[in-house]
Design a protein around this motif. Structure first.
Motif, PDB file in Angstrom:
ATOM      1  N   GLU A  13     -36.217 -14.883 -17.334  1.00 58.10           N
ATOM      2  CA  GLU A  13     -35.751 -16.255 -17.216  1.00 58.10           C
ATOM      3  C   GLU A  13     -34.264 -16.399 -16.892  1.00 58.10           C
ATOM      4  O   GLU A  13     -33.865 -17.408 -16.332  1.00 58.10           O
ATOM      5  CB  GLU A  13     -36.054 -17.017 -18.516  1.00 58.10           C
ATOM      6  CG  GLU A  13     -37.508 -17.021 -18.913  1.00 58.10           C
ATOM      7  CD  GLU A  13     -38.411 -17.665 -17.867  1.00 58.10           C
ATOM      8  OE1 GLU A  13     -37.987 -18.623 -17.209  1.00 58.10           O
ATOM      9  OE2 GLU A  13     -39.549 -17.180 -17.701  1.00 58.10           O
ATOM     10  N   ASP A  17     -32.941 -14.530 -12.593  1.00 58.19           N
ATOM     11  CA  ASP A  17     -33.030 -15.884 -12.057  1.00 58.19           C
ATOM     12  C   ASP A  17     -32.040 -15.999 -10.898  1.00 58.19           C
ATOM     13  O   ASP A  17     -30.876 -15.608 -11.016  1.00 58.19           O
ATOM     14  CB  ASP A  17     -32.688 -16.893 -13.156  1.00 58.19           C
ATOM     15  CG  ASP A  17     -32.811 -18.331 -12.703  1.00 58.19           C
ATOM     16  OD1 ASP A  17     -33.186 -18.575 -11.538  1.00 58.19           O
ATOM     17  OD2 ASP A  17     -32.519 -19.224 -13.521  1.00 58.19           O
ATOM     18  N   GLU A  20     -28.755 -17.599 -11.497  1.00 55.86           N
ATOM     19  CA  GLU A  20     -27.829 -16.887 -12.373  1.00 55.86           C
ATOM     20  C   GLU A  20     -27.286 -15.633 -11.682  1.00 55.86           C
ATOM     21  O   GLU A  20     -26.251 -15.679 -11.058  1.00 55.86           O
ATOM     22  CB  GLU A  20     -28.520 -16.526 -13.702  1.00 55.86           C
ATOM     23  CG  GLU A  20     -28.963 -17.723 -14.507  1.00 55.86           C
ATOM     24  CD  GLU A  20     -27.820 -18.607 -14.983  1.00 55.86           C
ATOM     25  OE1 GLU A  20     -26.701 -18.082 -15.161  1.00 55.86           O
ATOM     26  OE2 GLU A  20     -28.043 -19.798 -15.187  1.00 55.86           O
ATOM     27  N   LYS A  33     -36.884 -10.487  -6.454  1.00 56.57           N
ATOM     28  CA  LYS A  33     -35.616 -10.947  -7.012  1.00 56.57           C
ATOM     29  C   LYS A  33     -34.951  -9.716  -7.612  1.00 56.57           C
ATOM     30  O   LYS A  33     -35.516  -9.069  -8.497  1.00 56.57           O
ATOM     31  CB  LYS A  33     -35.839 -11.999  -8.080  1.00 56.57           C
ATOM     32  CG  LYS A  33     -36.380 -13.296  -7.539  1.00 56.57           C
ATOM     33  CD  LYS A  33     -36.600 -14.283  -8.657  1.00 56.57           C
ATOM     34  CE  LYS A  33     -37.202 -15.561  -8.113  1.00 56.57           C
ATOM     35  NZ  LYS A  33     -37.465 -16.534  -9.171  1.00 56.57           N
TER      36      LYS A  33
END
Length: 114
Positions: A13, A17, A20, A33
């Motif tokens: 999370e 992310d 972030e 990612k």
């Protein structure tokens, strides 16, 4: 919820992310990612305090670019080993170091110019 569960949630999370730390890249044809950090390294021949054992003496490869790549463990489909090649955004990169941490892999990858 125990600490391990909280850590895994944070990886998913927050750490991975795109708002972030993470960014979208394609590794071996698969969108992921990842956290990508560029680093500066010396000439590959000098990297280990001049130790000739770090490279085959017949090789004349010079480390052109190096990056630290962090990938979630759940996104990895194959065994990651030193001297293997991964394709990062259409460019082949050598894996120089592999470190497995709880929930992720840390890879030092580089492009080589001969």
């Amino acid at each position: 919820m125990n600490f391990r569960d909280a850590y895994r949630d944070e990886l998913k999370e927050a750490f991975f992310d795109t708002d972030e730390f993470a960014s979208e890249h394609v590794i071996d044809g698969k969108p992921m990612k990842v956290i990508l950090t560029k680093v500066n390294l010396q000439d590959a021949r000098k990297a280990r305090d001049g130790a000739k054992a770090s490279l085959n003496p017949k090789e004349r490869a010079i480390n052109k670019a190096a990056m630290i790549l962090r990938i979630r463990e759940e996104d990895v489909d194959r065994k990651l080993t030193v001297n293997a090649v991964i394709n990062l955004d259409g460019e082949n990169m050598w894996i120089n170091e592999v470190e497995h941490m709880e929930g992720m892999y840390r890879l030092l990858v580089g492009k080589y110019k001969v």
